[in-house]
Structure formats: structure tokens, C-alpha cells
Design a protein around this motif. Structure first.
Motif, PDB file in Angstrom:
ATOM      1  N   PHE A 107       0.806  -1.219   0.000  1.00 45.47           N
ATOM      2  CA  PHE A 107       0.000   0.000   0.000  1.00 45.47           C
ATOM      3  C   PHE A 107       0.841   1.272   0.000  1.00 45.47           C
ATOM      4  O   PHE A 107       0.320   2.363   0.225  1.00 45.47           O
ATOM      5  CB  PHE A 107      -0.948  -0.009   1.201  1.00 45.47           C
ATOM      6  CG  PHE A 107      -1.831  -1.233   1.250  1.00 45.47           C
ATOM      7  CD1 PHE A 107      -2.477  -1.675   0.116  1.00 45.47           C
ATOM      8  CD2 PHE A 107      -2.002  -1.949   2.423  1.00 45.47           C
ATOM      9  CE1 PHE A 107      -3.276  -2.809   0.138  1.00 45.47           C
ATOM     10  CE2 PHE A 107      -2.799  -3.089   2.464  1.00 45.47           C
ATOM     11  CZ  PHE A 107      -3.432  -3.518   1.318  1.00 45.47           C
ATOM     12  N   ALA A 108       2.139   1.139  -0.238  1.00 42.45           N
ATOM     13  CA  ALA A 108       3.004   2.309  -0.326  1.00 42.45           C
ATOM     14  C   ALA A 108       2.567   3.185  -1.497  1.00 42.45           C
ATOM     15  O   ALA A 108       2.076   2.698  -2.516  1.00 42.45           O
ATOM     16  CB  ALA A 108       4.462   1.878  -0.503  1.00 42.45           C
ATOM     17  N   SER A 109       2.764   4.477  -1.354  1.00 38.33           N
ATOM     18  CA  SER A 109       2.245   5.424  -2.347  1.00 38.33           C
ATOM     19  C   SER A 109       2.892   5.262  -3.711  1.00 38.33           C
ATOM     20  O   SER A 109       2.309   5.637  -4.731  1.00 38.33           O
ATOM     21  CB  SER A 109       2.461   6.860  -1.847  1.00 38.33           C
ATOM     22  OG  SER A 109       3.844   7.112  -1.640  1.00 38.33           O
ATOM     23  N   LYS A 218      -2.332   7.030   7.614  1.00 42.66           N
ATOM     24  CA  LYS A 218      -0.979   7.286   7.107  1.00 42.66           C
ATOM     25  C   LYS A 218      -0.204   5.984   6.979  1.00 42.66           C
ATOM     26  O   LYS A 218       0.539   5.783   6.018  1.00 42.66           O
ATOM     27  CB  LYS A 218      -0.243   8.260   8.035  1.00 42.66           C
ATOM     28  CG  LYS A 218       1.136   8.659   7.536  1.00 42.66           C
ATOM     29  CD  LYS A 218       1.779   9.693   8.450  1.00 42.66           C
ATOM     30  CE  LYS A 218       3.159  10.098   7.930  1.00 42.66           C
ATOM     31  NZ  LYS A 218       3.802  11.112   8.803  1.00 42.66           N
ATOM     32  N   LYS A 219      -0.374   5.097   7.966  1.00 43.27           N
ATOM     33  CA  LYS A 219       0.322   3.813   7.921  1.00 43.27           C
ATOM     34  C   LYS A 219      -0.295   2.886   6.891  1.00 43.27           C
ATOM     35  O   LYS A 219       0.416   2.168   6.178  1.00 43.27           O
ATOM     36  CB  LYS A 219       0.307   3.139   9.296  1.00 43.27           C
ATOM     37  CG  LYS A 219       1.011   1.786   9.314  1.00 43.27           C
ATOM     38  CD  LYS A 219       1.272   1.274  10.696  1.00 43.27           C
ATOM     39  CE  LYS A 219       2.022  -0.068  10.656  1.00 43.27           C
ATOM     40  NZ  LYS A 219       3.280  -0.010   9.895  1.00 43.27           N
ATOM     41  N   CYS A 220      -1.622   2.889   6.810  1.00 49.17           N
ATOM     42  CA  CYS A 220      -2.312   1.948   5.917  1.00 49.17           C
ATOM     43  C   CYS A 220      -3.487   2.670   5.273  1.00 49.17           C
ATOM     44  O   CYS A 220      -4.580   2.742   5.855  1.00 49.17           O
ATOM     45  CB  CYS A 220      -2.790   0.733   6.715  1.00 49.17           C
ATOM     46  SG  CYS A 220      -3.384  -0.615   5.671  1.00 49.17           S
ATOM     47  N   PHE A 223      -7.705   2.557   5.185  1.00 54.81           N
ATOM     48  CA  PHE A 223      -8.630   2.948   6.245  1.00 54.81           C
ATOM     49  C   PHE A 223      -9.130   4.379   6.032  1.00 54.81           C
ATOM     50  O   PHE A 223      -8.632   5.104   5.172  1.00 54.81           O
ATOM     51  CB  PHE A 223      -7.953   2.816   7.615  1.00 54.81           C
ATOM     52  CG  PHE A 223      -7.755   1.398   8.052  1.00 54.81           C
ATOM     53  CD1 PHE A 223      -8.773   0.709   8.699  1.00 54.81           C
ATOM     54  CD2 PHE A 223      -6.554   0.732   7.814  1.00 54.81           C
ATOM     55  CE1 PHE A 223      -8.609  -0.610   9.100  1.00 54.81           C
ATOM     56  CE2 PHE A 223      -6.373  -0.590   8.203  1.00 54.81           C
ATOM     57  CZ  PHE A 223      -7.412  -1.264   8.847  1.00 54.81           C
ATOM     58  N   GLU A 224     -10.090   4.785   6.850  1.00 55.09           N
ATOM     59  CA  GLU A 224     -10.726   6.094   6.735  1.00 55.09           C
ATOM     60  C   GLU A 224      -9.694   7.212   6.609  1.00 55.09           C
ATOM     61  O   GLU A 224      -8.705   7.231   7.350  1.00 55.09           O
ATOM     62  CB  GLU A 224     -11.615   6.369   7.958  1.00 55.09           C
ATOM     63  CG  GLU A 224     -12.890   5.571   8.001  1.00 55.09           C
ATOM     64  CD  GLU A 224     -12.772   4.205   8.618  1.00 55.09           C
ATOM     65  OE1 GLU A 224     -13.787   3.680   9.102  1.00 55.09           O
ATOM     66  OE2 GLU A 224     -11.647   3.634   8.633  1.00 55.09           O
ATOM     67  N   THR A 225      -9.954   8.116   5.693  1.00 53.26           N
ATOM     68  CA  THR A 225      -9.152   9.283   5.309  1.00 53.26           C
ATOM     69  C   THR A 225      -7.922   8.909   4.486  1.00 53.26           C
ATOM     70  O   THR A 225      -7.246   9.794   3.964  1.00 53.26           O
ATOM     71  CB  THR A 225      -8.728  10.180   6.503  1.00 53.26           C
ATOM     72  OG1 THR A 225      -7.673   9.549   7.239  1.00 53.26           O
ATOM     73  CG2 THR A 225      -9.902  10.486   7.425  1.00 53.26           C
ATOM     74  N   GLY A 226      -7.596   7.625   4.337  1.00 56.24           N
ATOM     75  CA  GLY A 226      -6.502   7.217   3.464  1.00 56.24           C
ATOM     76  C   GLY A 226      -6.909   7.353   2.004  1.00 56.24           C
ATOM     77  O   GLY A 226      -8.092   7.349   1.657  1.00 56.24           O
TER      78      GLY A 226
END
Length: 294
Positions: A107-109, A218-220, A223-226
């Protein structure tokens, strides 16, 4: 191509290769030797393609950055990526942390190969944990109802099986048997439990619920807001303001029941809503802070 679309690339094969290399000298091995250890000659003789499962798994390990290859004059060596964390490369902890390591890599950008997999994970976690699409037929129907077929490209049972394998391995869903069928539940409790020590700086740290969700996204980012979840919600409908999806809410309530966290409501603080079955809201559904109990 992502792991969704490569049916030979399943968690147990990644794990077999990685576990061997964790304990190999220099965490490296000649490709030819590794192939014969993971996929012995006796199992592949007389096959038209000698080691398709090993080859496909190795390709995906390279693509996500779990492993690298080093070309020598006479042979190729397969090596654990030295840029992984020390914990991930430690023979004592690397196998246990592999689901986390792979989730971070997938899931890295900058990992365009797994973008479709990230969308599928975000979509499934956005479904109702109390009445989810639990089989391939139900997933197919829900994808059509929510008009996300072009976005997700979940076109066959094989992709569904890969979703099941990989999300289950990373702790984002679990399954059980019902009437001789495997039934899925989009519940990220195991993923969250495994990552609490990374989401908090210390035991007994208390953070705003909103800050916790921002750290989690931010980590994953499924999830919500990702960014994966934002893309999905833009297509299937936004959550109400300050509401969590009930799969995330379900996981947080489970973790509180198991004693890992404490959910608190304090006056004069922004509240987040944890909807329960049938979207019911009670006093325990309104929280402002989360405390890590260690």
C-alpha cells in the motif's frame, strides 16, 4: 499486475521463500538453489513449465520490494531487501512481522502495481461488517449495485479467492464455514492489534480519536481518510461526518473488550461515532479519545 491477478502468488509461498532467506547466510541464496529448495525437482519433473508457482511468487516479491536480485558473472542471488526495517529482517521477528511488512509494501504510495489491490481492500472494509457480501456471488452483486465494477475490476472468482487469501493473511478479514461454504467478514481487528505499538508512542498514551485515525490512514491508506478509502467513498457514497465505518468501529470495540485499548468520551472534545449493528448509536458509540493499554 498485482497479487490479485496472479493466482500462483499466495501468502504461503511468499512466506516460504522469506522464511528460508531470513535464516540463510547473509540472507541471500543463489536463485537456482532457492528454486530447488522451495520447489524440489521431484515435484516438478516432466512438467511443461518447471516451477511456475515459484517463479510467479518470486516476481511479485521483487515487484513489491520484499526481495531484490543481484546479478553475478555466473549466477543470480536472491536477497532480502536491505532497506526493510531491522525488525523485518531479524530472523527472530521477521516471519511474525511479514504480514505487516507486506501490507506496508503493497500500500506504499509509489507501488502502482498494487493500486487495484488497495482499492479492493478499501472497498471491502467499507462494507457492513454485520451483513457483508460474504461469498463471491454476493461480492459480484454488491459490486454491481454500488457501480464500482470498472473501478475494482473484480471480474471472477479467482480474484475473489486472492482477495480472501491476502486480506485474511494481513488480518483485514476472517472467514468461517457455513453450509459448506467459506463465509467472509471484513474485520480488521487482527491488523489493528498487531499495529497498535506503531500507532502509539508508548503505553498509556491517550490521543484524540481523530488523530488515531489519521495515524492509521498514514500507515495503511485503505482505512478512513486514506487515499484508497477516499477513492472508494467518492464512488459509493461518503460516510456521515465524524462517523467511522462499522468495520473499523467493530474492530475498536473488540480491542477495547480484549483490554488492548480504552475508548473514552471527554467533554469539550470532538467526538467520533462508532456505529453498531443496524447503525445504532448509544453512549458507548461516542468517543473522543483512545488510550493504548499496552
Amino acid at each position: 499486475m498485482s497479487v490479485l491477478k496472479e493466482p500462483f502468488a499466495i501468502p504461503s509461498r511468499f512466506r516460504g521463500i522469506y522464511r528460508y532467506l531470513l535464516h540463510a547466510k547473509g540472507q541471500r541464496e543463489k536463485r537456482e538453489v532457492l528454486a530447488k529448495i522451495i520447489s524440489p525437482d521431484e515435484l516438478v519433473k516432466d512438467k511443461p513449465s518447471p516451477r511456475p508457482m515459484f517463479d510467479a511468487s518470486l516476481r511479485e516479491c521483487f515487484k513489491c520490494g520484499l526481495l531484490i536480485k543481484e546479478e553475478n558473472e555466473d549466477y543470480t542471488e536472491i536477497v532480502i531487501n536491505p532497506n526493510l526495517s531491522a525488525e523485518a529482517r531479524n530472523p527472530k521477528t521477521g516471519d511474525e512481522l511479514l504480514p505487516n511488512t507486506l501490507a506496508d509494501l503493497f500500500f506504499a504510495s509509489d507501488n502502482e502495481d498494487e493500486y487495484d489491490f488497495g482499492l479492493v481492500c478499501a472497498w471491502y472494509l467499507s462494507q457492513n461488517v454485520y451483513d457483508p457480501p460474504r461469498t463471491w456471488e454476493a461480492v459480484e452483486q454488491k459490486v454491481a449495485e454500488q457501480k464500482v465494477g470498472e473501478l475494482l475490476k473484480m471480474t471472477n472468482n479467482t480474484l475473489y479467492g486472492q482477495m480472501d487469501d491476502w486480506m485474511g493473511y494481513m488480518g483485514l478479514l476472517w472467514g468461517h464455514a457455513l453450509e459448506r461454504k467459506r463465509i467472509l467478514v471484513p474485520d480488521p481487528t487482527i491488523y489493528l492489534k498487531r499495529n497498535l505499538r506503531y500507532l502509539f508512542q508508548k503505553s498509556d498514551e491517550k490521543v484524540l480519536a481523530r488523530e488515531f485515525i489519521d495515524r492509521l490512514a498514514k500507515k495503511c491508506p485503505i482505512f478512513e481518510t486514506g487515499h484508497f478509502r477516499e477513492t472508494i467513498e467518492a464512488n459509493i457514497g461518503r460516510r456521515q461526518p465524524n462517523y467511522l465505518s462499522n468495520s473499523t468501529a467493530f474492530a475498536l470495540l473488540r480491542l477495547q473488550n480484549e483490554g488492548y485499548i480504552e475508548l473514552k468520551r471527554e467533554s469539550d472534545a470532538d467526538l467520533m461515532i462508532l456505529p453498531k449493528a443496524n447503525n445504532q448509536i448509544d453512549d458507548s458509540s461516542r468517543i473522543s479519545h483512545i488510550t493504548y493499554k499496552g
